[in-house]
Design a protein around this motif. Structure first.
Motif, PDB file in Angstrom:
ATOM      1  N   UNK A  66      -1.810  45.469  -2.005  1.00 53.66           N
ATOM      2  CA  UNK A  66      -1.891  45.461  -1.331  1.00 53.66           C
ATOM      3  C   UNK A  66      -3.047  46.501  -0.448  1.00 53.66           C
ATOM      4  N   UNK A  67      -2.523  47.915  -1.115  1.00 49.80           N
ATOM      5  CA  UNK A  67      -3.798  48.696  -0.378  1.00 49.80           C
ATOM      6  C   UNK A  67      -5.186  48.266  -0.970  1.00 49.80           C
ATOM      7  N   UNK A  68      -5.199  47.366  -1.723  1.00 41.91           N
ATOM      8  CA  UNK A  68      -6.291  47.694  -2.130  1.00 41.91           C
ATOM      9  C   UNK A  68      -7.131  46.186  -1.180  1.00 41.91           C
ATOM     10  N   UNK A  69      -6.834  45.635  -0.379  1.00 36.62           N
ATOM     11  CA  UNK A  69      -7.255  44.462   0.826  1.00 36.62           C
ATOM     12  C   UNK A  69      -7.989  45.036   2.051  1.00 36.62           C
ATOM     13  N   UNK A  70      -8.502  44.120   2.322  1.00 38.83           N
ATOM     14  CA  UNK A  70      -9.289  44.372   3.792  1.00 38.83           C
ATOM     15  C   UNK A  70      -8.577  44.219   4.654  1.00 38.83           C
ATOM     16  N   UNK A  71      -7.332  43.083   4.530  1.00 33.26           N
ATOM     17  CA  UNK A  71      -6.960  42.913   5.551  1.00 33.26           C
ATOM     18  C   UNK A  71      -6.876  42.828   6.823  1.00 33.26           C
ATOM     19  N   UNK A  72      -7.989  42.484   6.741  1.00 32.01           N
ATOM     20  CA  UNK A  72      -8.405  42.193   8.463  1.00 32.01           C
ATOM     21  C   UNK A  72      -7.714  40.054   8.737  1.00 32.01           C
ATOM     22  N   UNK A  73      -8.055  40.249  10.081  1.00 27.69           N
ATOM     23  CA  UNK A  73      -7.593  38.833   9.919  1.00 27.69           C
ATOM     24  C   UNK A  73      -7.974  37.348   9.260  1.00 27.69           C
ATOM     25  N   UNK A  74      -9.648  37.894   9.505  1.00 27.30           N
ATOM     26  CA  UNK A  74      -9.796  36.985   8.978  1.00 27.30           C
ATOM     27  C   UNK A  74     -10.179  36.851   7.323  1.00 27.30           C
ATOM     28  N   UNK A  75      -9.915  37.090   6.426  1.00 21.12           N
ATOM     29  CA  UNK A  75     -10.039  37.987   5.456  1.00 21.12           C
ATOM     30  C   UNK A  75      -8.710  38.593   4.575  1.00 21.12           C
ATOM     31  N   UNK A  76      -8.107  38.455   5.093  1.00 21.85           N
ATOM     32  CA  UNK A  76      -6.990  39.470   4.517  1.00 21.85           C
ATOM     33  C   UNK A  76      -6.963  40.000   2.735  1.00 21.85           C
ATOM     34  N   UNK A  77      -7.355  38.628   1.706  1.00 25.63           N
ATOM     35  CA  UNK A  77      -6.793  39.630   0.683  1.00 25.63           C
ATOM     36  C   UNK A  77      -9.053  39.798  -0.083  1.00 25.63           C
TER      37      UNK A  77
END
Length: 437
Positions: A391-402
């Motif tokens: 989880x902490x490695x992912x960008x997390x932005x709404x358009x490209x969360x993974x």
């Protein structure tokens, strides 16, 4: 003046994002039910176990891509998967397990893509690996319901960066556009953007403009054009005019029609200004450069933004050795093709994820998902940064969360060959976050 052409896929429109949120609970519920069936095989209504692996210990996976269609074709991706399987099985398999690769032609058709996904479930595939589809909205739900990971999709759709079972290895079109803006900001005074005439595609300029802002450049002129046009003379004239008298660039994000746009652009009557060409890998790559004349063709001197090192980089040596030894002169496989490269990286991920389970552990879709959740580290030999999907490695932005790999490369065409313009990777995470604001 420069001309930049970007390729496949579209960034998720803000107008579509609420729908995505409302459908997420349904998908999570389906995935949870599938996991419950995996844990309780005799539970009523569970039936056969999807992604449970083969009784003989073999590891079955699928690679799908379109072939023999009138649109984008990627036959090299399943061919590369088969060559990889021959290579790894000649070395004893994945930790002593035979690797079986199912292939499927998704035909650039949503129904056929969904059929490929259902076949993967029915035939016990533990993962779908290194695949291409513009129809992820149809193909991913069967995998989500069965709890089967989608490893290393090409990055052509938004769903690949939001599905809970997707493990992308690159930053998709979004990262390329952001990176292309940064790259062009260093060489172009003004930029025009030619993009499809639709509401959802109106957001494409945000990523490019965010990259241009890194070099204190003004925002790009936005020029919508019909995506199904046979020629683009009107758009080409408008884009050249709005790029300014000198030092300007024109970037086109028209998918498969990008080549048509460039053909119209190069046919414009000369106006005394020099034109340099720029693009992103997936629209302009080494095979296209070769087909259009190499050093004497229109792409000589072009600036190119990519996901990976240039095709001639020594880090691709392992893949080239496998192709030479195990592809048996299969002309579908071009080591300079971005799809082939993505499939190689995706199978590298699969191999290291399986190795992390231990030699005696069963390889199931559930086990692979658990390995990714635990944070298995994947070393691709420098072809990407180290990959990890916690989880902490992912960008997390709404358009490209993974998204976990938000780095790109800058290349240039010299002597008809793509070579590095700038050493190493360029991180576009901050640029992409600014575009989401």
């Amino acid at each position: 003046m420069c001309v930049s052409m970007t390729g496949y896929g579209r960034r998720l429109s803000p107008l579509r994002f609420p729908f995505r949120l409302s459908s997420a609970p349904l998908r999570k519920t389906a995935a949870a039910l599938a996991s419950a069936c995996l844990l309780t095989p005799l539970a009523t209504g569970c039936g056969a176990l999807p992604g449970a692996g083969d009784a003989d210990g073999a590891v079955t996976v699928m690679t799908w891509a379109p072939a023999d269609t009138s649109a984008t074709n990627m036959p090299g991706m399943p061919a590369m998967a088969q060559a990889y399987a021959r290579w790894v099985n000649s070395r004893g398999g994945l930790g002593g397990r035979e690797l079986r690769v199912l292939t499927c032609n998704e035909g650039n058709d949503p129904a056929r893509a969904a059929d490929c996904a259902r076949r993967a479930v029915d035939e016990g595939a533990v993962a779908v690996v290194g695949s291409y589809s513009r129809n992820s909205r149809a193909a991913l739900p069967p995998l989500e319901a069965a709890g089967i990971p989608y490893i290393g999709g090409y990055g052509v759709t938004d769903d690949e960066f939001s599905s809970p079972v997707s493990y992308p290895v690159n930053g998709g079109q979004s990262a390329l556009l952001a990176g292309n803006g940064i790259q062009l900001a260093g060489v172009c005074e003004r930029v025009s953007l030619v993009r499809p005439d639709s509401v959802s595609d109106s957001v494409l300029s945000a990523l490019l403009n965010s990259g241009l802002a890194e070099g204190d450049r003004r925002t790009a002129a936005d020029i919508p054009a019909a995506v199904d046009a046979g020629e683009y003379t009107e758009a080409a004239l408008a884009s050249r005019s709005r790029a300014g008298d000198s030092g300007g660039c024109v970037t086109a994000a028209l998918g498969e029609r990008t080549a048509h746009f460039f053909d119209s652009f190069r046919r414009l009557p000369p106006d005394g200004r020099q034109v340099r060409v720029a693009s992103v890998l997936g629209s302009v790559d080494q095979p296209l450069i070769d087909r259009t004349g190499g050093a004497r063709g229109p792409f000589e001197g072009a600036y190119v933004t990519g996901w990976y090192p240039e095709a001639g980089d020594p880090r691709w040596g392992g893949m080239r050795d496998v192709i030479r030894a195990h592809a048996f002169d299969d002309d579908r496989i071009d080591p300079a093709d971005t799809g082939v490269q993505t499939t190689w990286i995706a199978y590298t991920v699969l191999s290291q994820a399986v190795a992390s389970l231990g030699e005696d552990a069963p390889v199931t879709s559930e086990a692979l998902l658990a390995a990714f959740t635990r944070g298995v580290r994947v070393d691709t030999g420098g072809l990407t940064p180290e990959l990890r999907w916690r989880y902490q490695d992912m960008l997390g932005e709404p358009d490209f969360p993974r998204m976990v790999n938000h780095q790109v490369t800058f290349q240039v065409v010299r002597g008809g060959r793509l070579v590095a313009q700038r050493k190493g990777f360029v991180d576009v995470a901050r640029t992409m976050r600014k575009a989401s604001l």
